[in-house]
Scaffold this active site. Structure first.
Site, PDB file in Angstrom:
ATOM      1  N   SER A 230      -6.614  -2.350  10.130  1.00  0.00           N
ATOM      2  CA  SER A 230      -6.692  -3.102   8.877  1.00  0.00           C
ATOM      3  C   SER A 230      -5.377  -3.103   8.108  1.00  0.00           C
ATOM      4  O   SER A 230      -5.210  -3.885   7.174  1.00  0.00           O
ATOM      5  CB  SER A 230      -7.799  -2.541   7.987  1.00  0.00           C
ATOM      6  OG  SER A 230      -7.504  -1.221   7.579  1.00  0.00           O
TER       7      SER A 230
ATOM      8  N   LYS B 142     -11.719  -1.012  -0.992  1.00  0.00           N
ATOM      9  CA  LYS B 142     -10.260  -1.084  -1.008  1.00  0.00           C
ATOM     10  C   LYS B 142      -9.754  -1.746  -2.286  1.00  0.00           C
ATOM     11  O   LYS B 142      -8.809  -1.259  -2.926  1.00  0.00           O
ATOM     12  CB  LYS B 142      -9.773  -1.846   0.225  1.00  0.00           C
ATOM     13  CG  LYS B 142      -9.999  -1.102   1.527  1.00  0.00           C
ATOM     14  CD  LYS B 142      -9.584  -1.933   2.732  1.00  0.00           C
ATOM     15  CE  LYS B 142      -9.774  -1.146   4.019  1.00  0.00           C
ATOM     16  NZ  LYS B 142      -9.407  -1.913   5.228  1.00  0.00           N
TER      17      LYS B 142
END
Length: 823
Positions: free
Chosen positions: A670, A713
């Site tokens: 990611s 996040k």
């Protein structure tokens, strides 16, 4: 010649607030409180799993056992219990099973099948039989008939015993020898004048007369021995006649009582095993009638009448006991559904208990105890797969029983060859059961791969979904399911706003704004905690404030490590910039999971470049901190650079990438887009805005791909920026494909609405680098060149410069070699 591009592009506006948290409208639910909804538990979105459970429950062929797989809290246990209970109602009540004594080989007890509900009746009948005979047989042996026959036998054998001795005594008397009876037995003595002579008189006799007497007595002694030699045989005949008398007398009453028992059960049981067993009981009771006399002589019943004494409880009558293994009394109306919470070997297949007698361990068939397979026989058995596999020998025993379709009782000590005492070998009981294992997907995969017998025995799987589409119909169904769970747990009714808040939480747990989670257990936990807060506030209903507080408090209880990491960032122990710009430096985002709690944290990613031989160094991988997925991402971005820039010159780049202040393992791809942005910035020399964090993976075509944990996040970087003051120039770059996964906290949405924070979706690396640098990425023109001043043009120029420098360096180092090679 390429065109130039404008500089200092403004920061994109990003997503609108309504796209960040698509909330459920309480007015669309159609009720004010859950009081208005009828409590009805229905599975939502599990049609595939329900069909598999019904098939396993209904199919009659063997080996169609079921493995139910899915996450905890998706309703697997409740669904299995409800569906199996419904299926069991349509199946007949199974037969009873008992163990009885094997009179020929007692260590191999016989299993006997009885009609449903008859095991307890038969046991009581056998107990009554023993009690009745324990009263009747002693009374029979006190009757005039028995005493007369016994007296006749005694007189007959007494006469047969005395006649030879009397004849011998008469013969000895004729020879002046007396037969004397002493405590030590018979004795011969010489007589004078009809009286035995005394020892002193015998010693005074002449030697020849003494010799004559000794010879005579020795001869008669041999004759006496021959007469007495028939005594033991006569005693044996005597005992046999007495035993035959006892058997004959006992046969009358025993046969009558056993026949009454056989006639009683002949109509209800057509099994020949019971009649054969009763025949063996009759023969054993007849041949062991003294057991009933022993019980009468040796014990006292105290103040209670003999007629109510429980003789069957005495140890010597245990041989006639009936050990009930499975009994279905009149209260049961369907096949059994058994759930065994501790599936050990003994709890599954039964056990053989022992008792201590005189320092030794002994056992008998009455100490056989049933297991879950016995209780579930004819129905369904539900087991937890993980617990089953964690118990020694339990999994092997279950497979053995299913393969052989019988239940064999064995102990763990026997399996390990540790038993050195008496044990049993009971008859196996035929098995007809459907086993349902409940576990997770990983365990199912391991069993399928590592145990070749698993797929043969468990042919069906019920795979429970983790989420369901967020449609209007499913919204109403989930609201009804929430109301049913609240009623089941005796909670306060929920307001429509509270249900809407709970459904929003279900969307967040699904990590998808188009889905609802089906982890009903997690939603129930929130409701129960919210009910507590409503109780403290003395409210009649659970409100949306209670739901929000329950969610917030759950996060707070699990956020100690999250708070410590955030504190380290705020104190600049961990270096994270949220303002300004820097070359070759970007804020990447990662997710940390601790138990059920997940949170996002920013990490500084830096890149450094120089001329080299085309090597891209992943420092995390070099020190074995990078996982395989992270290494794959780095290799992909290296391939992107090689295939997009300076295609006509050799790769002459040496670059290094690192997660700064990372002291643990790094895995996942990611951050690959963030690493690529850092490399592009380092190559172009254009600084990256530090107020923008980045997440997303990248492919070799430069497309930004979806990642997991996007909400955590974004919130992690938002909290960092908020602690340092939101400036309006801060935000997060996310893949466009992650927009449908957004379900952010309300404070993040409010900041976006106020214009102090941004969520910027991007499709490609070019879009991302433009947002991060404020400069156009540039597209390659028809002549093959990027626009002058664009990011891509600067990168390509830097790479060409590296290649040219490397070429010149190579020429300089090879020139002396050429000179030395001249003739």
């Amino acid at each position: 010649m390429a065109n130039s591009v404008s500089q200092n592009l403004p920061l994109p506006d990003g997503l609108r607030p309504e796209a960040l948290r698509p909330e459920c409208d309480p007015t669309s639910l159609g009720f004010e409180t859950t009081d208005a909804l009828a409590a009805r538990f229905e599975l939502l979105g599990q049609d595939r799993a329900v069909d598999a459970i019904k098939l396993s429950a209904g199919i009659r062929h063997k080996d169609f056992n079921l493995y139910v797989l899915g996450h905890e809290g998706t309703g697997r246990h409740a669904a299995v219990s409800n569906l199996l209970t419904q299926a069991a109602a349509a199946r007949p009540i199974p037969c009873d099973w008992v163990y009885v004594n094997n009179f020929e080989t007692p260590h191999k007890p016989n299993a006997m099948q009885l009609p449903s509900g008859m095991a307890g009746v038969f046991r009581s009948a056998m107990q009554d039989l023993v009690d009745d005979l324990a009263n009747e047989i002693p009374a029979l042996f006190e009757s005039e008939e028995y005493l007369t026959q016994r007296r006749a036998i005694e007189e007959e054998f007494g006469q047969r015993h005395e006649e030879p001795i009397a004849a011998f005594a008469e013969r000895a008397r004729e020879e002046n020898v007396a037969l004397l009876r002493t405590p030590m037995g018979f004795m011969l003595a010489a007589m004078v004048d009809g009286q035995p002579i005394k020892p002193d008189v015998y010693e005074a006799l002449p030697d020849d007369q003494k010799e004559e007497i000794d010879t005579k007595i020795e001869r008669l002694q041999d004759h006496l021995s021959a007469v007495l030699r028939h005594g033991p045989q006569l005693e044996k005949e005597h005992r046999q006649r007495i035993e035959a008398l006892h058997a004959d007398m006992a046969e009358r009453v025993v046969s009558l009582r056993v026949q009454e028992l056989a006639d009683r059960f002949r109509e209800t049981s057509r099994d020949a095993d019971m009649l054969e067993y009763l025949k063996q009981v009759r023969e054993d009771m007849t041949s062991n009638a003294e057991l009933f006399l022993l019980s009468k002589r040796n014990t006292s019943n105290g103040p209670f009448p003999e007629a109510i004494r429980k003789y069957h409880r005495e140890p010597h009558f245990a041989r006639y006991a009936v050990n009930v293994m499975v009994s279905h009394d009149g209260a049961e109306r369907s096949a059994p559904v058994i759930r065994e919470g501790l599936p050990s070997l003994a709890h599954l297949t039964g056990r053989i208990e022992h008792i201590s007698e005189m320092g030794a361990l002994t056992t008998n068939f009455t100490l056989l105890k049933p297991g879950a397979l016995h209780r579930a026989n004819g129905g369904y058995l539900v087991l937890d797969a993980h617990r089953l596999l964690s118990e020694p020998f339990a999994w092997d025993a279950l497979k053995h029983c299913l393969q052989n379709q019988s239940i064999a009782i064995t102990s763990l000590a026997d399996r390990l060859s540790l038993a050195s005492t008496t044990t049993l070998e009971p008859d196996p009981i035929p098995l007809d059961v459907r086993v349902v294992l409940i576990g997770d997907r990983r365990l199912h995969m391991l069993l399928t791969l590592l145990d070749p017998e698993f797929s043969d025995l468990f042919k069906l799987q019920a795979d429970f979904e983790d989420d369901v589409d967020r449609s209007a119909r499913n919204t109403r169904l989930l609201a009804r399911l929430v109301a049913s769970c609240a009623a089941k747990d005796a909670l306060r009714p929920l307001t429509a706003a509270a249900v809407a808040g709970l459904l929003d939480h279900a969307v967040r747990l699904a990590d998808d704004s188009k889905k609802f989670t089906l982890r009903i257990g997690a939603l129930s936990d929130v409701m129960r905690e919210a009910d507590h807060y409503a109780t403290l506030a003395k409210r009649k209903h659970i409100s949306d404030k209670d739901i929000s507080k329950a969610i917030e408090q759950a996060d707070r209880r699990a956020s100690r490590i999250q708070d410590r990491l955030r504190e380290a960032v705020n104190r600049k122990t961990i270096l994270i910039d949220t303002s300004g710009a820097a070359v070759g430096q970007v804020n990447g985002l990662s997710v940390i999971g601790i138990g059920n709690h997940r949170f996002g944290r920013p990490s500084r990613i830096t890149a450094r470049v120089r001329m080299g031989a085309g090597k891209l160094v992943d420092i995390e991988r070099e020190v074995d901190l990078g996982g395989p997925l992270h290494s794959k991402g780095v290799l992909i971005l290296g391939a992107y650079l090689a295939s997009h820039y300076a295609l006509d010159v050799p790769a002459s780049l040496h670059a290094s990438l690192v997660f700064e202040q990372s002291y643990g393992g790094v895995d996942g791809d990611s951050a690959s887009s963030a690493e690529l942005y850092a490399l592009v910035s380092a190559l172009s020399g254009v600084p990256i805005r530090q107020g923008i964090a980045v997440t997303g993976s990248v492919n070799q075509n430069g497309e930004v791909q979806a990642i997991g944990g996007v909400n955590e996040k974004i919130e992690g970087f938002f909290d960092t920026c908020k602690a340092r003051r939101l400036t309006g120039q801060q935000g997060v770059l996310i893949p466009v494909s992650n927009v449908d996964h957004l379900m952010l906290r309300r404070d993040v949405v409010k900041a976006v609405e106020a214009g102090t924070f941004r969520i910027i979706p991007v499709r490609t690396i070019d879009q991302g680098i433009e947002a991060l640098t404020g400069r156009k990425a540039g597209t390659r023109a028809r002549n093959g060149a990027f626009p002058t001043g664009s990011i891509n043009a600067l990168v390509e120029a830097r790479l060409r410069a590296f290649a040219e420098t490397r070429r010149r360096f190579g020429d300089r180092t090879s020139a002396p070699d050429r000179q030395e090679g001249k003739p």
